[in-house]
Design a protein around this motif. Sequence first.
Motif, PDB file in Angstrom:
ATOM      1  N   ALA A  69     -13.665  55.649  20.479  1.00 60.28           N
ATOM      2  CA  ALA A  69     -13.891  55.006  21.774  1.00 60.28           C
ATOM      3  C   ALA A  69     -13.023  53.778  21.978  1.00 60.28           C
ATOM      4  O   ALA A  69     -12.854  53.321  23.106  1.00 60.28           O
ATOM      5  CB  ALA A  69     -15.355  54.625  21.937  1.00 60.28           C
ATOM      6  N   TYR A  80      -7.176  49.902  23.630  1.00 57.82           N
ATOM      7  CA  TYR A  80      -7.622  51.172  24.204  1.00 57.82           C
ATOM      8  C   TYR A  80      -9.137  51.186  24.172  1.00 57.82           C
ATOM      9  O   TYR A  80      -9.754  50.753  23.197  1.00 57.82           O
ATOM     10  CB  TYR A  80      -7.079  52.356  23.395  1.00 57.82           C
ATOM     11  N   SER A  81      -9.750  51.681  25.267  1.00 61.73           N
ATOM     12  CA  SER A  81     -11.205  51.723  25.318  1.00 61.73           C
ATOM     13  C   SER A  81     -11.667  52.862  26.208  1.00 61.73           C
ATOM     14  O   SER A  81     -11.079  53.127  27.257  1.00 61.73           O
ATOM     15  CB  SER A  81     -11.747  50.397  25.871  1.00 61.73           C
ATOM     16  N   SER A  82     -12.713  53.555  25.770  1.00 58.90           N
ATOM     17  CA  SER A  82     -13.346  54.613  26.552  1.00 58.90           C
ATOM     18  C   SER A  82     -14.845  54.425  26.450  1.00 58.90           C
ATOM     19  O   SER A  82     -15.415  54.601  25.370  1.00 58.90           O
ATOM     20  CB  SER A  82     -12.944  56.000  26.034  1.00 58.90           C
ATOM     21  N   GLU A 158     -19.846  52.062  24.167  1.00 58.89           N
ATOM     22  CA  GLU A 158     -18.797  52.821  23.486  1.00 58.89           C
ATOM     23  C   GLU A 158     -19.412  54.057  22.829  1.00 58.89           C
ATOM     24  O   GLU A 158     -18.813  55.129  22.810  1.00 58.89           O
ATOM     25  CB  GLU A 158     -18.152  51.976  22.375  1.00 58.89           C
ATOM     26  N   ASN A 198     -18.475  58.974  25.430  1.00 58.68           N
ATOM     27  CA  ASN A 198     -17.991  59.437  26.721  1.00 58.68           C
ATOM     28  C   ASN A 198     -17.285  60.782  26.573  1.00 58.68           C
ATOM     29  O   ASN A 198     -16.767  61.111  25.501  1.00 58.68           O
ATOM     30  CB  ASN A 198     -17.025  58.397  27.302  1.00 58.68           C
ATOM     31  N   THR A 201     -14.096  61.874  24.281  1.00 55.25           N
ATOM     32  CA  THR A 201     -13.910  60.787  23.319  1.00 55.25           C
ATOM     33  C   THR A 201     -14.414  61.219  21.951  1.00 55.25           C
ATOM     34  O   THR A 201     -15.571  61.590  21.799  1.00 55.25           O
ATOM     35  CB  THR A 201     -14.661  59.518  23.776  1.00 55.25           C
TER      36      THR A 201
END
Length: 274
Positions: A69, A80-82, A158, A198, A201
């Motif tokens: 994530a 970077y992030s999800s 996350e 997510n 991910t």
Amino acid sequence: MDYSLIAVDMDGTLLNDSARISAENLGAIECISKSGVQVVPVTGRTYYEIPQAARDCPYIRYFVYSNGAGIYDKERGTVYSSTVPVETAAEIFSVLDSYETFIEIYSGLHPWADITKLNESSFEKYKIDPRFRKVILSCRRGVENIGERLKSGEFKAELFDVFFSSMGERGECYERLRAEFPEIEITSSMGNNLEIMNGGTHKGSGLLALCRILSAEPEKVIAVGDSGNDLRLFETAGRRCAVSNACAELKEKATDIICSNNENIMVYLEKNIL
């Protein structure tokens, strides 16, 4: 092949059964890094749950955390992030909270949990592995009204790490989540937990995002792991090393079976794989 990167899981892999990274592994990481191969932990833990010895290691710059994530760069921070959309995260929490569960929310690089459940009696009830209880007590940030804070958008999830007191409820909850939220990712690294991210991910997507950042080729990556949440990582990397204590499903996907997590895997990789 000339490999450029080692993507290494932490619990059960880089860390020994005491959840520590050995001096021998740290020494091997230094040698590997100086040879031109980056070592990157790829973990289900969020960033501040990663052992200090790994975070302080001058030969590790990048960390892929929360099952892909996020990516943390020690020079630039999160690159970077999800995260799960707020409304979806609140609905997922409602489902999880309808069962007897210990719910952790990984958000903002920290793990959060209901403050009333951060105690040994809860750990017993939810069958949390004794090896990880000290880690939980030292790293989790206890809060009240965690569901309301998630619903308000204060927490950007996350990952949900959820432990069940009943394996029957775990199975029922898994099927319900699959039916009601077909877009989300669900995996597991322990016998009685679920890890929810997510859609799209997972550790493999995190590795691909890192490869884009570094202009690296996935086929020149060595992945090392031990459990079910490493399967997507193995699908992405060119060479796949399962530790000897790995689950059977991961060993089936491996190109190599190496030593156990208690036998200094980085030393093994330096001497036998690179």
